[in-house]
Scaffold this motif. Sequence first.
Motif, mmCIF file in Angstrom:
data_model
loop_
_atom_site.group_PDB
_atom_site.id
_atom_site.type_symbol
_atom_site.label_atom_id
_atom_site.label_comp_id
_atom_site.label_asym_id
_atom_site.label_seq_id
_atom_site.Cartn_x
_atom_site.Cartn_y
_atom_site.Cartn_z
ATOM 1 N N GLU A 1 10.031 -82.431 -74.321
ATOM 2 C CA GLU A 1 10.157 -83.382 -73.207
ATOM 3 C C GLU A 1 9.190 -84.555 -73.348
ATOM 4 N N ASN A 2 8.314 -84.478 -74.351
ATOM 5 C CA ASN A 2 7.263 -85.474 -74.546
ATOM 6 C C ASN A 2 6.480 -85.695 -73.251
ATOM 7 N N SER A 3 6.070 -84.596 -72.631
ATOM 8 C CA SER A 3 5.327 -84.686 -71.375
ATOM 9 C C SER A 3 4.131 -83.739 -71.389
ATOM 10 N N VAL A 4 3.177 -84.046 -70.530
ATOM 11 C CA VAL A 4 1.986 -83.224 -70.375
ATOM 12 C C VAL A 4 1.890 -82.851 -68.902
ATOM 13 N N THR A 5 1.713 -81.561 -68.631
ATOM 14 C CA THR A 5 1.525 -81.111 -67.254
ATOM 15 C C THR A 5 0.183 -80.402 -67.144
ATOM 16 N N ARG A 6 -0.340 -80.381 -65.936
ATOM 17 C CA ARG A 6 -1.611 -79.732 -65.651
ATOM 18 C C ARG A 6 -1.362 -78.724 -64.536
ATOM 19 N N SER A 7 -1.796 -77.502 -64.760
ATOM 20 C CA SER A 7 -1.575 -76.421 -63.808
ATOM 21 C C SER A 7 -2.917 -75.899 -63.295
ATOM 22 N N PHE A 8 -3.003 -75.705 -61.989
ATOM 23 C CA PHE A 8 -4.194 -75.164 -61.344
ATOM 24 C C PHE A 8 -3.810 -73.843 -60.699
ATOM 25 N N LYS A 9 -4.599 -72.810 -60.956
ATOM 26 C CA LYS A 9 -4.354 -71.503 -60.342
ATOM 27 C C LYS A 9 -5.692 -70.951 -59.874
ATOM 28 N N THR A 10 -5.724 -70.491 -58.628
ATOM 29 C CA THR A 10 -6.934 -69.904 -58.065
ATOM 30 C C THR A 10 -6.587 -68.560 -57.459
ATOM 31 N N LEU A 11 -7.396 -67.567 -57.769
ATOM 32 C CA LEU A 11 -7.226 -66.215 -57.254
ATOM 33 C C LEU A 11 -8.504 -65.840 -56.514
ATOM 34 N N ILE A 12 -8.367 -65.449 -55.245
ATOM 35 C CA ILE A 12 -9.517 -65.086 -54.418
ATOM 36 C C ILE A 12 -9.360 -63.661 -53.926
ATOM 37 N N LEU A 13 -10.426 -62.886 -54.118
ATOM 38 C CA LEU A 13 -10.468 -61.521 -53.578
ATOM 39 C C LEU A 13 -10.916 -61.624 -52.120
ATOM 40 N N ARG A 14 -10.047 -61.178 -51.235
ATOM 41 C CA ARG A 14 -10.340 -61.261 -49.801
ATOM 42 C C ARG A 14 -11.172 -60.063 -49.347
ATOM 43 N N LYS A 15 -11.751 -60.182 -48.155
ATOM 44 C CA LYS A 15 -12.619 -59.132 -47.613
ATOM 45 C C LYS A 15 -11.899 -57.799 -47.451
ATOM 46 N N ASP A 16 -10.584 -57.838 -47.203
ATOM 47 C CA ASP A 16 -9.831 -56.588 -47.004
ATOM 48 C C ASP A 16 -9.344 -55.975 -48.318
ATOM 49 N N GLY A 17 -9.736 -56.545 -49.461
ATOM 50 C CA GLY A 17 -9.364 -55.996 -50.763
ATOM 51 C C GLY A 17 -8.092 -56.566 -51.354
ATOM 52 N N THR A 18 -7.368 -57.398 -50.595
ATOM 53 C CA THR A 18 -6.169 -58.045 -51.123
ATOM 54 C C THR A 18 -6.559 -59.358 -51.798
ATOM 55 N N TYR A 19 -5.598 -59.957 -52.481
ATOM 56 C CA TYR A 19 -5.844 -61.215 -53.177
ATOM 57 C C TYR A 19 -5.018 -62.341 -52.567
ATOM 58 N N ALA A 20 -5.589 -63.530 -52.574
ATOM 59 C CA ALA A 20 -4.867 -64.744 -52.191
ATOM 60 C C ALA A 20 -4.739 -65.602 -53.447
ATOM 61 N N CYS A 21 -3.591 -66.240 -53.613
ATOM 62 C CA CYS A 21 -3.329 -67.019 -54.819
ATOM 63 C C CYS A 21 -2.863 -68.427 -54.450
ATOM 64 N N PHE A 22 -3.403 -69.418 -55.163
ATOM 65 C CA PHE A 22 -3.015 -70.821 -54.991
ATOM 66 C C PHE A 22 -2.550 -71.328 -56.352
ATOM 67 N N THR A 23 -1.412 -72.011 -56.383
ATOM 68 C CA THR A 23 -0.887 -72.588 -57.623
ATOM 69 C C THR A 23 -0.408 -74.012 -57.362
ATOM 70 N N LEU A 24 -0.762 -74.920 -58.272
ATOM 71 C CA LEU A 24 -0.331 -76.314 -58.187
ATOM 72 C C LEU A 24 -0.103 -76.809 -59.610
ATOM 73 N N THR A 25 1.037 -77.440 -59.850
ATOM 74 C CA THR A 25 1.333 -78.036 -61.150
ATOM 75 C C THR A 25 1.727 -79.488 -60.944
ATOM 76 N N VAL A 26 1.175 -80.368 -61.773
ATOM 77 C CA VAL A 26 1.415 -81.805 -61.632
ATOM 78 C C VAL A 26 1.485 -82.429 -63.030
ATOM 79 N N PHE A 27 2.261 -83.496 -63.174
ATOM 80 C CA PHE A 27 2.268 -84.226 -64.442
ATOM 81 C C PHE A 27 0.876 -84.806 -64.664
ATOM 82 N N ASP A 28 0.389 -84.721 -65.895
ATOM 83 C CA ASP A 28 -0.982 -85.135 -66.178
ATOM 84 C C ASP A 28 -1.220 -86.618 -65.895
#
Length: 70
Positions: free
Chosen positions: A23-50
């Motif tokens: 595709e002759n393109s560059v993308t940038r992906s952000f992923k964050t994983l947080i361990l919550r106080k109750d032992g579960t995980y929260a996840c954030f994902t964002l992808t954008v053209f560079d």
Amino acid sequence: QYQSEKSSANKTALQTVYYRPSENSVTRSFKTLILRKDGTYACFTLTVFDGVYQKNKAYFDKITSSFSAE
């Protein structure tokens, strides 16, 4: 492909840059994983053209760094 990682006691953030030759393109992906106080995980994902990220870096960095979960 390039990847960086930042970790703390309860948070891991990954940033990955992908080149897609077909595709002759560059993308940038952000992923964050947080361990919550109750032992579960929260996840954030964002992808954008560079090119969009580079022109608005402060905006996207603010979004990715502000993610939190209780």
